[in-house]
Design a protein around this motif. Structure first.
Motif, PDB file in Angstrom:
ATOM      1  N   ASN A 264      37.463 -29.089 -40.296  1.00 46.83           N
ATOM      2  CA  ASN A 264      36.102 -29.449 -40.693  1.00 46.83           C
ATOM      3  C   ASN A 264      35.615 -30.600 -39.820  1.00 46.83           C
ATOM      4  OD1 ASN A 264      33.945 -30.952 -42.127  1.00 46.83           O
ATOM      5  ND2 ASN A 264      34.258 -29.404 -43.698  1.00 46.83           N
ATOM      6  N   LYS A 265      34.582 -30.327 -39.071  1.00 44.14           N
ATOM      7  CA  LYS A 265      34.064 -31.309 -38.124  1.00 44.14           C
ATOM      8  C   LYS A 265      33.611 -32.581 -38.829  1.00 44.14           C
ATOM      9  CE  LYS A 265      30.867 -31.495 -34.195  1.00 44.14           C
ATOM     10  NZ  LYS A 265      29.818 -30.749 -33.444  1.00 44.14           N
ATOM     11  N   MET A 266      33.033 -32.438 -40.027  1.00 40.27           N
ATOM     12  CA  MET A 266      32.534 -33.590 -40.771  1.00 40.27           C
ATOM     13  C   MET A 266      33.664 -34.459 -41.304  1.00 40.27           C
ATOM     14  SD  MET A 266      29.284 -33.332 -40.500  1.00 40.27           S
ATOM     15  CE  MET A 266      28.682 -34.471 -41.738  1.00 40.27           C
ATOM     16  N   GLN A 267      34.872 -33.905 -41.360  1.00 45.26           N
ATOM     17  CA  GLN A 267      36.029 -34.658 -41.835  1.00 45.26           C
ATOM     18  C   GLN A 267      36.901 -35.149 -40.662  1.00 45.26           C
ATOM     19  OE1 GLN A 267      36.401 -35.468 -44.927  1.00 45.26           O
ATOM     20  NE2 GLN A 267      34.938 -34.116 -45.935  1.00 45.26           N
ATOM     21  N   ASP A 268      36.338 -35.080 -39.458  1.00 42.54           N
ATOM     22  CA  ASP A 268      37.049 -35.488 -38.237  1.00 42.54           C
ATOM     23  C   ASP A 268      38.309 -34.664 -38.008  1.00 42.54           C
ATOM     24  OD1 ASP A 268      35.192 -37.473 -37.554  1.00 42.54           O
ATOM     25  OD2 ASP A 268      36.164 -38.931 -38.857  1.00 42.54           O
ATOM     26  N   GLU A 269      38.273 -33.399 -38.463  1.00 45.55           N
ATOM     27  CA  GLU A 269      39.353 -32.473 -38.163  1.00 45.55           C
ATOM     28  C   GLU A 269      38.980 -31.678 -36.920  1.00 45.55           C
ATOM     29  OE1 GLU A 269      40.561 -31.737 -42.881  1.00 45.55           O
ATOM     30  OE2 GLU A 269      39.467 -30.218 -41.746  1.00 45.55           O
ATOM     31  N   PHE A 270      39.955 -31.097 -36.265  1.00 40.66           N
ATOM     32  CA  PHE A 270      39.689 -30.391 -35.014  1.00 40.66           C
ATOM     33  C   PHE A 270      40.099 -28.931 -35.130  1.00 40.66           C
ATOM     34  CE2 PHE A 270      40.342 -34.870 -34.033  1.00 40.66           C
ATOM     35  CZ  PHE A 270      39.189 -35.150 -33.309  1.00 40.66           C
ATOM     36  N   TYR A 271      39.877 -28.191 -34.084  1.00 40.69           N
ATOM     37  CA  TYR A 271      40.321 -26.798 -34.046  1.00 40.69           C
ATOM     38  C   TYR A 271      41.548 -26.698 -33.139  1.00 40.69           C
ATOM     39  CZ  TYR A 271      37.555 -26.728 -29.697  1.00 40.69           C
ATOM     40  OH  TYR A 271      37.042 -27.011 -28.461  1.00 40.69           O
ATOM     41  N   VAL A 272      42.365 -25.697 -33.415  1.00 42.90           N
ATOM     42  CA  VAL A 272      43.558 -25.435 -32.609  1.00 42.90           C
ATOM     43  C   VAL A 272      43.501 -23.982 -32.166  1.00 42.90           C
ATOM     44  CG1 VAL A 272      46.076 -25.394 -32.527  1.00 42.90           C
ATOM     45  CG2 VAL A 272      44.900 -27.124 -33.921  1.00 42.90           C
ATOM     46  N   LEU A 273      43.537 -23.745 -30.870  1.00 43.96           N
ATOM     47  CA  LEU A 273      43.438 -22.398 -30.322  1.00 43.96           C
ATOM     48  C   LEU A 273      44.804 -21.906 -29.871  1.00 43.96           C
ATOM     49  CD1 LEU A 273      40.240 -22.831 -28.103  1.00 43.96           C
ATOM     50  CD2 LEU A 273      40.366 -22.090 -30.485  1.00 43.96           C
ATOM     51  N   SER A 274      45.103 -20.653 -30.172  1.00 43.57           N
ATOM     52  CA  SER A 274      46.338 -20.053 -29.670  1.00 43.57           C
ATOM     53  C   SER A 274      46.133 -19.645 -28.212  1.00 43.57           C
ATOM     54  CB  SER A 274      46.732 -18.842 -30.513  1.00 43.57           C
ATOM     55  OG  SER A 274      45.682 -17.884 -30.526  1.00 43.57           O
ATOM     56  N   GLU A 275      47.209 -19.595 -27.479  1.00 40.00           N
ATOM     57  CA  GLU A 275      47.106 -19.318 -26.042  1.00 40.00           C
ATOM     58  C   GLU A 275      46.977 -17.834 -25.747  1.00 40.00           C
ATOM     59  OE1 GLU A 275      50.373 -21.139 -24.068  1.00 40.00           O
ATOM     60  OE2 GLU A 275      49.682 -23.199 -24.454  1.00 40.00           O
ATOM     61  N   GLU A 276      47.424 -16.988 -26.672  1.00 41.68           N
ATOM     62  CA  GLU A 276      47.379 -15.545 -26.415  1.00 41.68           C
ATOM     63  C   GLU A 276      47.370 -14.802 -27.749  1.00 41.68           C
ATOM     64  OE1 GLU A 276      52.200 -14.908 -25.877  1.00 41.68           O
ATOM     65  OE2 GLU A 276      50.887 -14.921 -24.111  1.00 41.68           O
ATOM     66  N   PRO A 277      47.026 -13.519 -27.726  1.00 41.65           N
ATOM     67  CA  PRO A 277      47.026 -12.742 -28.977  1.00 41.65           C
ATOM     68  C   PRO A 277      48.423 -12.643 -29.570  1.00 41.65           C
ATOM     69  CG  PRO A 277      45.797 -11.605 -27.258  1.00 41.65           C
ATOM     70  CD  PRO A 277      46.520 -12.742 -26.590  1.00 41.65           C
ATOM     71  N   LEU A 278      48.443 -12.416 -30.885  1.00 40.22           N
ATOM     72  CA  LEU A 278      49.707 -12.251 -31.595  1.00 40.22           C
ATOM     73  C   LEU A 278      50.228 -10.836 -31.373  1.00 40.22           C
ATOM     74  CD1 LEU A 278      51.700 -13.503 -33.722  1.00 40.22           C
ATOM     75  CD2 LEU A 278      50.294 -12.371 -35.456  1.00 40.22           C
ATOM     76  N   LYS A 279      51.515 -10.730 -31.044  1.00 39.38           N
ATOM     77  CA  LYS A 279      52.138  -9.418 -30.876  1.00 39.38           C
ATOM     78  C   LYS A 279      52.790  -9.013 -32.194  1.00 39.38           C
ATOM     79  CE  LYS A 279      53.004  -9.988 -25.928  1.00 39.38           C
ATOM     80  NZ  LYS A 279      54.031 -10.042 -24.846  1.00 39.38           N
ATOM     81  N   ILE A 280      52.371  -7.889 -32.728  1.00 37.65           N
ATOM     82  CA  ILE A 280      52.915  -7.409 -34.004  1.00 37.65           C
ATOM     83  C   ILE A 280      53.820  -6.216 -33.727  1.00 37.65           C
ATOM     84  CG2 ILE A 280      52.352  -6.567 -36.310  1.00 37.65           C
ATOM     85  CD1 ILE A 280      49.591  -7.809 -35.961  1.00 37.65           C
ATOM     86  N   GLU A 281      55.110  -6.416 -33.900  1.00 29.54           N
ATOM     87  CA  GLU A 281      56.079  -5.351 -33.647  1.00 29.54           C
ATOM     88  C   GLU A 281      56.669  -4.790 -34.936  1.00 29.54           C
ATOM     89  OE1 GLU A 281      58.877  -7.113 -31.001  1.00 29.54           O
ATOM     90  OE2 GLU A 281      57.461  -7.158 -29.295  1.00 29.54           O
ATOM     91  N   ASP A 282      56.472  -5.498 -36.038  1.00 25.70           N
ATOM     92  CA  ASP A 282      56.990  -5.066 -37.336  1.00 25.70           C
ATOM     93  C   ASP A 282      55.966  -4.147 -38.002  1.00 25.70           C
ATOM     94  OD1 ASP A 282      57.557  -4.959 -40.170  1.00 25.70           O
ATOM     95  OD2 ASP A 282      58.919  -6.643 -39.884  1.00 25.70           O
ATOM     96  N   GLU A 283      56.345  -2.898 -38.250  1.00 24.06           N
ATOM     97  CA  GLU A 283      55.419  -1.916 -38.829  1.00 24.06           C
ATOM     98  C   GLU A 283      54.998  -2.295 -40.239  1.00 24.06           C
ATOM     99  OE1 GLU A 283      55.227   2.891 -39.840  1.00 24.06           O
ATOM    100  OE2 GLU A 283      56.864   2.067 -38.635  1.00 24.06           O
ATOM    101  N   PHE A 284      55.926  -2.863 -41.009  1.00 26.90           N
ATOM    102  CA  PHE A 284      55.596  -3.256 -42.375  1.00 26.90           C
ATOM    103  C   PHE A 284      54.590  -4.403 -42.382  1.00 26.90           C
ATOM    104  CE2 PHE A 284      56.507  -5.665 -46.336  1.00 26.90           C
ATOM    105  CZ  PHE A 284      56.159  -4.679 -47.245  1.00 26.90           C
ATOM    106  N   LEU A 285      54.765  -5.365 -41.461  1.00 29.89           N
ATOM    107  CA  LEU A 285      53.815  -6.470 -41.352  1.00 29.89           C
ATOM    108  C   LEU A 285      52.434  -5.942 -40.979  1.00 29.89           C
ATOM    109  CD1 LEU A 285      53.018  -9.449 -41.229  1.00 29.89           C
ATOM    110  CD2 LEU A 285      53.892  -9.512 -38.874  1.00 29.89           C
ATOM    111  N   SER A 286      52.389  -4.962 -40.102  1.00 26.82           N
ATOM    112  CA  SER A 286      51.108  -4.378 -39.705  1.00 26.82           C
ATOM    113  C   SER A 286      50.398  -3.756 -40.903  1.00 26.82           C
ATOM    114  CB  SER A 286      51.342  -3.315 -38.625  1.00 26.82           C
ATOM    115  OG  SER A 286      50.113  -2.726 -38.227  1.00 26.82           O
ATOM    116  N   LYS A 287      51.149  -3.067 -41.771  1.00 26.68           N
ATOM    117  CA  LYS A 287      50.556  -2.458 -42.965  1.00 26.68           C
ATOM    118  C   LYS A 287      50.053  -3.523 -43.939  1.00 26.68           C
ATOM    119  CE  LYS A 287      53.178   1.871 -42.831  1.00 26.68           C
ATOM    120  NZ  LYS A 287      54.192   2.725 -43.521  1.00 26.68           N
TER     121      LYS A 287
END
Length: 342
Positions: free
Chosen positions: A19-42
């Motif tokens: 929250n910008k008003m609370q002096d919090e920042f954003y954190v960006l990931s460097e690359e997309p998440l790789k999902i290899e677990d079929e159950f997690l995908s479901k």
């Protein structure tokens, strides 16, 4: 309206938005998440898409200048739909943009998920869709684990309940020139600060199709019967319920709506008809929403509004009458023998 039996996740990027008003920042990931677990995908498909199964209302991305290219989300989505190779780059731009519009001090920080889906069905059509989701609420979960002597218990803090999506939007790759088809889920929309998701971040306008025309007309008529009619005319509770039942029957029996036909068959009284049309006109001006005098009736919208139409006549705290039939079968009077109203 949305089904996802054939859906799959093509790409997924996760960022954290403070929250910008609370002096919090954003954190960006460097690359997309790789999902290899079929159950997690479901599980993720269920978490992201299941809340949209019972949603009927469809929106458009808009901009106050009528230039869609000035709508930031429209621009990011179009870039991804045109070239999936720039997916992660545009997900980062979305995260930065959401951070900038999170200007209310009560907006909660949380994870932003940007997801590219294949084969999500909406209105009978399989389409690519871009999902934008935010998780804000965290829960604590208990784990029961078997051990040699019986069981032991652990807990996990700051977990995400896959049955409770806080905020989400699905933007379908269709009708680009109109602002795409957009569906929204927002579990925190009762609070004033939550409107930033629809209004400031997405910038949405309601799609003015048969669903919304039907839904809004039934809503306006119900408001007219339950508020304006009593102020202008002498009507009983039974009369009001009868008028509501007649309107619902009209919408269930007919394929299309015509305001003159509806007024004759449902309202009947000439003065009341003019009063309803004036009430409808005032509603359109107040909410900047045009409701046509004729349109095709949406069965889904009728079903959705049915639950808002009460057909219960409350006599006192012990007796209620459910009215589904003709008003002529209801008689009100006084029983001299029992000295009671009936």
């Amino acid at each position: 309206m949305v089904t996802f039996f054939e859906a799959s996740i093509e790409q997924l990027s996760i960022h954290r938005i403070g929250n910008k008003m609370q002096d919090e920042f954003y954190v960006l990931s460097e690359e997309p998440l790789k999902i290899e677990d079929e159950f997690l995908s479901k599980l993720l498909l269920q978490y992201f898409l299941k809340p949209f199964e019972k949603i009927n209302e469809v929106y458009r991305l808009i901009h106050s200048s009528d230039n869609l290219d000035l709508n930031e989300i429209f621009h990011f989505c179009t870039s991804i739909f045109d070239d999936a190779g720039c997916f992660h780059e545009n997900s980062e731009l979305m995260a930065k943009y959401l951070y900038e519009v999170s200007s209310h001090p009560k907006i909660k920080s949380g994870e932003l998920y940007v997801v590219l889906f294949k084969n999500v069905q909406i209105e009978g059509e399989l389409l690519d869709a871009l999902g934008i989701f935010k998780s804000e609420t965290k829960d604590t979960y208990l784990k029961i684990l078997p051990v040699q002597s019986g069981f032991e218990m652990e807990y996990e803090e700051s977990g995400i309940d896959i049955n409770k999506l806080d905020k989400g939007a699905l933007i379908f790759k269709t009708e680009k020139e109109l602002g795409y088809k957009v569906m929204v889920a927002d579990q925190t929309n009762r609070s004033s600060e939550a409107v930033y998701w629809k209004d400031d971040f997405l910038k949405l306008g309601i799609r003015n199709d048969s669903y919304n025309q039907t839904f809004n007309t039934l809503g306006v008529y119900k408001s007219f019967i339950t508020s304006a009619v009593e102020a202008e005319f002498e009507v009983t509770k039974a009369d009001k319920i009868d008028l509501l039942n007649k309107s619902m029957k009209y919408f269930k029996d007919k394929d299309s709506f015509d305001i003159d036909e509806f007024s004759r068959e449902v309202i009947g009284n000439t003065i009341a008809i003019e009063s309803f049309k004036t009430f409808k006109s005032n509603y359109e001006q107040e909410f900047s929403t045009e409701i046509s005098d004729s349109f095709d009736i949406s069965a889904a919208a009728v079903k959705s509004q049915t639950k808002n139409y009460k057909t219960v006549l409350k006599l006192d705290k012990n007796f209620h009458i459910y009215i589904h039939g003709n008003r002529e079968f209801i008689e009100k009077g006084f029983d001299d023998g029992k000295s009671m109203n009936y």
